[in-house]
Design a protein around this motif. Structure first.
Motif, short mmCIF file in Angstrom:
data_model
loop_
_atom_site.label_atom_id
_atom_site.label_comp_id
_atom_site.label_asym_id
_atom_site.label_seq_id
_atom_site.Cartn_x
_atom_site.Cartn_y
_atom_site.Cartn_z
N TRP A 158 -0.08 -4.88 17.72
CA TRP A 158 -0.29 -5.40 16.53
C TRP A 158 -0.13 -4.42 15.50
O TRP A 158 -0.41 -3.17 15.64
CB TRP A 158 -1.75 -5.79 16.32
N ARG A 159 0.36 -4.83 14.19
CA ARG A 159 0.34 -3.88 13.20
C ARG A 159 0.36 -4.26 11.79
O ARG A 159 0.64 -5.34 11.56
CB ARG A 159 2.26 -3.29 13.00
N TRP A 160 -0.65 -3.59 11.05
CA TRP A 160 -1.17 -4.01 9.68
C TRP A 160 -0.69 -2.89 8.65
O TRP A 160 -0.85 -1.71 9.11
CB TRP A 160 -2.63 -4.06 9.49
N GLU A 161 -0.28 -3.22 7.66
CA GLU A 161 0.06 -2.21 6.51
C GLU A 161 -0.70 -2.66 5.23
O GLU A 161 -0.62 -4.03 4.71
CB GLU A 161 1.43 -1.88 6.30
N SER A 162 -1.38 -1.70 4.49
CA SER A 162 -1.92 -2.04 3.28
C SER A 162 -0.98 -1.78 2.15
O SER A 162 0.30 -1.45 2.28
CB SER A 162 -2.84 -0.99 2.93
N PRO A 163 -1.07 -2.32 0.90
CA PRO A 163 -0.44 -2.12 -0.27
C PRO A 163 -0.41 -0.85 -0.54
O PRO A 163 -1.18 -0.03 0.05
CB PRO A 163 -0.95 -3.11 -1.38
N ALA A 164 0.38 -0.34 -1.41
CA ALA A 164 0.46 1.14 -2.02
C ALA A 164 -0.63 1.55 -2.65
O ALA A 164 -1.25 0.46 -3.50
CB ALA A 164 1.85 1.39 -2.84
N LEU A 165 -1.37 2.60 -2.32
CA LEU A 165 -2.99 2.94 -2.91
C LEU A 165 -2.73 4.33 -3.75
O LEU A 165 -1.55 5.09 -3.19
CB LEU A 165 -3.66 3.19 -1.64
N ARG A 166 -3.40 4.28 -4.51
CA ARG A 166 -3.45 5.91 -5.21
C ARG A 166 -4.87 6.59 -5.33
O ARG A 166 -4.96 7.57 -6.01
CB ARG A 166 -3.06 5.34 -6.74
N SER A 167 -6.03 6.03 -4.53
CA SER A 167 -7.11 6.65 -4.89
C SER A 167 -7.75 6.79 -3.33
O SER A 167 -7.56 5.88 -2.45
CB SER A 167 -7.98 5.89 -5.80
N VAL A 168 -8.61 7.81 -3.51
CA VAL A 168 -9.36 7.99 -2.07
C VAL A 168 -10.29 6.82 -1.66
O VAL A 168 -10.16 6.28 -0.60
CB VAL A 168 -10.60 9.25 -2.08
N GLU A 169 -10.80 6.08 -2.62
CA GLU A 169 -11.59 4.96 -2.40
C GLU A 169 -10.94 3.65 -1.94
O GLU A 169 -11.29 2.91 -0.95
CB GLU A 169 -12.39 4.35 -3.71
N GLU A 170 -9.66 3.58 -2.39
CA GLU A 170 -8.86 2.50 -1.95
C GLU A 170 -8.33 2.71 -0.80
O GLU A 170 -8.24 1.82 0.25
CB GLU A 170 -7.64 2.33 -3.00
N LEU A 171 -8.21 4.05 -0.34
CA LEU A 171 -7.66 4.62 1.16
C LEU A 171 -8.69 4.11 2.11
O LEU A 171 -8.66 3.51 3.17
CB LEU A 171 -7.24 5.97 1.59
N GLN A 172 -9.96 4.42 1.69
CA GLN A 172 -11.19 4.27 2.59
C GLN A 172 -11.32 2.55 2.82
O GLN A 172 -11.51 2.19 4.04
CB GLN A 172 -12.29 4.81 2.15
N ALA A 173 -11.23 1.82 1.79
CA ALA A 173 -11.58 0.51 1.72
C ALA A 173 -10.22 -0.08 2.63
O ALA A 173 -10.69 -0.98 3.34
CB ALA A 173 -11.53 -0.03 0.35
N GLN A 174 -8.90 0.23 2.45
CA GLN A 174 -7.98 -0.46 3.01
C GLN A 174 -7.88 -0.15 4.66
O GLN A 174 -7.57 -0.97 5.20
CB GLN A 174 -6.67 0.11 2.25
N ARG A 175 -8.22 1.03 4.89
CA ARG A 175 -8.46 1.34 6.22
C ARG A 175 -9.46 0.32 7.14
O ARG A 175 -9.07 -0.18 8.02
CB ARG A 175 -9.17 2.80 6.47
N GLN A 176 -10.53 0.13 6.35
CA GLN A 176 -11.73 -0.78 6.89
C GLN A 176 -11.07 -2.40 6.97
O GLN A 176 -11.03 -3.06 8.08
CB GLN A 176 -13.04 -0.63 6.17
N SER A 177 -10.23 -2.65 5.83
CA SER A 177 -9.70 -3.87 5.80
C SER A 177 -8.61 -4.01 6.93
O SER A 177 -8.47 -5.25 7.42
CB SER A 177 -8.98 -4.19 4.40
N GLY A 178 -8.00 -3.12 7.32
CA GLY A 178 -7.00 -3.22 8.30
C GLY A 178 -7.67 -3.50 9.41
O GLY A 178 -6.99 -4.43 10.35
N LEU A 179 -8.48 -2.73 9.92
CA LEU A 179 -9.13 -2.66 11.26
C LEU A 179 -9.72 -4.35 11.20
O LEU A 179 -9.66 -4.86 12.40
CB LEU A 179 -10.16 -1.80 11.36
#
Length: 127
Positions: free
Chosen positions: A60-81
């Protein structure tokens, strides 16, 4: 058709790995837990979190939208899982995968990515 699909998946895999980007944040550029590989990659509009996961014989593969902050990276990592845990059929990349194992080049040696994640040598990052 299965061979063509596998070639497409491997091309995407290569694209993701070539764009690997260290954000110099608490979110590592590459993390593997045995079931999911989480990457931070460069995208035209910022950074993306990519999650590849092996579940029930499918890749399976998931990708986030483009991100610009550390908070967004952390949140999107959890969202992908979480998205992958829900088995959204749109995220299924390839069927018939029995298993996988990753090796990373940490601190001048190849080793299993899982076995080196918490060591000082891992701080040097994969090459």
């Amino acid at each position: 058709a299965q061979t063509a699909r596998l070639q497409t998946v491997l091309a995407q895999w290569e694209t993701d790995l070539r764009a690997l980007q260290d954000s110099h944040s608490p979110v590592p550029p590459l993390a593997f837990d045995g079931g999911s590989l989480v990457l931070t990659r460069q995208a035209p509009a910022g950074l993306q979190v990519i999650v590849w996961s092996l579940r029930e014989g499918s890749l399976w593969r998931w990708e986030s939208p483009a991100l610009r902050s550390v908070e967004e990276l952390q949140a999107q990592r959890q969202s992908g899982l979480q998205q992958l845990a829900q088995r959204n059929p749109a995220l299924r990349a390839f069927d018939g995968v029995a298993g996988w194992q990753f090796y990373c080049f940490w601190g001048n040696a190849w080793s299993n990515c899982q076995s080196t994640g918490g060591t000082a040598a891992a701080d040097a990052g994969p090459v």
